[in-house]
Design an enzyme around this catalytic site. Structure first.
Site, PDB file in Angstrom:
ATOM      1  N   ASP A   1      74.314  24.175  44.508  1.00 41.71           N
ATOM      2  CA  ASP A   1      75.780  24.304  43.999  1.00 41.71           C
ATOM      3  C   ASP A   1      75.693  23.271  42.519  1.00 41.71           C
ATOM      4  OD1 ASP A   1      78.388  24.745  43.063  1.00 41.71           O
ATOM      5  OD2 ASP A   1      79.074  23.524  44.579  1.00 41.71           O
TER       6      ASP A   1
ATOM      7  N   ASP B   1      76.958  29.699  39.591  1.00 40.72           N
ATOM      8  CA  ASP B   1      76.504  28.416  39.514  1.00 40.72           C
ATOM      9  C   ASP B   1      76.317  28.037  40.874  1.00 40.72           C
ATOM     10  OD1 ASP B   1      79.309  28.666  40.392  1.00 40.72           O
ATOM     11  OD2 ASP B   1      79.715  26.616  39.572  1.00 40.72           O
ATOM     12  N   GLU B   2      76.172  28.866  41.916  1.00 43.58           N
ATOM     13  CA  GLU B   2      75.720  28.514  43.235  1.00 43.58           C
ATOM     14  C   GLU B   2      74.960  30.050  43.873  1.00 43.58           C
ATOM     15  OE1 GLU B   2      78.805  27.912  46.201  1.00 43.58           O
ATOM     16  OE2 GLU B   2      80.376  28.774  44.879  1.00 43.58           O
TER      17      GLU B   2
END
Length: 359
Positions: free
Chosen positions: A8, A103-104
């Site tokens: 993350d 983003d993860e």
């Protein structure tokens, strides 16, 4: 059991802006729309979070909490480009990568030989390489199952990681608040608390039959999570389950006629997105979403195997009846998608082994 890593990125959009514009570093910044245009915060720096600024908050409210907040317009193409760099790093270690957003992502490194198969060291190396290539920090959670890896990635932020080994699962979940389980939001948390359930241990002691009666299929999922069970595999090619489009209005609207004026453009854009991104999927429901001026929202859905303008208008009317006089700040429409075979079958019916893994 598997070795799962959840990566993350730390306040991703804001971090990219601070990287590219050093004068923003160390200041409370947020990526989002202007307050005079009813913008919403996408993400914010840790300096802004100290004032209570959060994602999905209105820019107006964020500025009330933090008058010195610097609002930065988003640059989605840049964020997408950096995300591709990050994913290239993931694929150096495994092909079993399941992106959740820009983003993860989940990674299954069970069969990775790097660092003698240590998922802990693999995660650390990936984080180091992300920083070397992009100048951004990432946090990681390492566990034998997906939902615990995701929870773990939040326990040592920013720029840290947390490991839950197979023999630590039972103790870890026992005291875990149910609100930490992905999928348990504020409404579900309150319903659970109303029947005396606040931790996984509480659920372990609660009759599973009653849990399923109260929460349906999610009751079964919740019972498993409370026991530290999650059989979901990493899905490198995630199947899209829905397509939607929504718009935040320049001013609140209150009447059905005003809502009807918003629908045509939304439905046209939805139809375009479905044709472009869901060619091999079958529509099985339509959904209308309204967000009111107190930021509470409601959704109405109905089974359908095609995009029906009339049905969207009917659903909009039902949703508007829940407004209780509140103004509407956002209107959204979407369709649920299913495999062609699954959709056709539905329409015919009425509408702990290997504990020696290195972690």
């Amino acid at each position: 059991m598997r070795k799962i890593i959840h990566i993350d990125m730390d306040c991703y959009f804001a971090a990219v802006e601070m990287r590219d514009f050093p004068e923003l570093r160390g200041k409370p910044i947020a990526v989002g729309g202007r307050s005079d245009r009813r913008g919403v915060i996408s993400t914010c720096s840790y300096e802004a979070r100290k004032f209570g600024v959060r994602s999905a908050m209105s820019s107006y409210h964020a500025l009330q909490l933090c008058p010195q907040l610097i609002l930065v317009p988003g640059r989605m193409e840049v964020y997408k480009s950096v995300s591709l760099q990050i994913r290239e790093i993931f694929h150096r270690y495994t092909d079993l990568v399941e992106p959740l957003s820009l983003d993860e992502a989940y990674l299954d490194v069970t069969d990775c030989d790097a660092h003698q198969g240590s998922a802990t060291l693999i995660a650390k190396t990936i984080r180091d390489e992300i920083f070397e290539v992009t100048g951004l920090t990432a946090s990681a959670g390492i566990a034998p199952i997906k939902f615990l890896a995701k929870i773990a990635s939040d326990l040592n932020k920013p720029n840290g990681q947390y490991v839950i080994t197979p023999n630590q699962i039972a103790d870890f979940v026992k005291d875990l608040p149910l609100s930490k389980i992905p999928g348990v939001g504020k409404v579900t948390s309150k319903k659970l608390a109303d029947i005396g359930l606040t931790t996984c241990y509480d659920v372990q002691q609660y009759p599973k039959v009653q849990l399923i009666e109260a929460f349906g299929k999610f009751g079964h999922v919740l019972a498993e999570r409370a026991q530290g069970i999650d059989s979901r595999q990493i899905s490198p090619h995630r199947v899209r389950k829905s397509v939607g489009v929504e718009t935040t209005l320049a001013k609140d609207i209150f009447t059905l006629e005003q809502c009807h004026q918003v629908l045509p453009q939304l439905i046209q854009e939805l139809s375009t997105r479905v044709r472009r991104s869901a060619k091999d999927r079958q529509i099985h429901k339509q959904v209308v979403k309204l967000k009111f001026n107190d930021f509470k929202q409601t959704t109405i859905e109905h089974r359908s195997d095609e995009i029906s303008i009339n049905l969207f208008h009917e659903l909009l009317l039902q949703a508007l009846q829940r407004s209780q006089g509140r103004g509407i700040r956002l209107v959204g429409v979407s369709v649920g998608l299913a495999d062609v075979t699954l959709a056709s079958s539905e329409s015919s019916v009425d509408q702990i082994t290997q504990l020696d893994l290195q972690f």
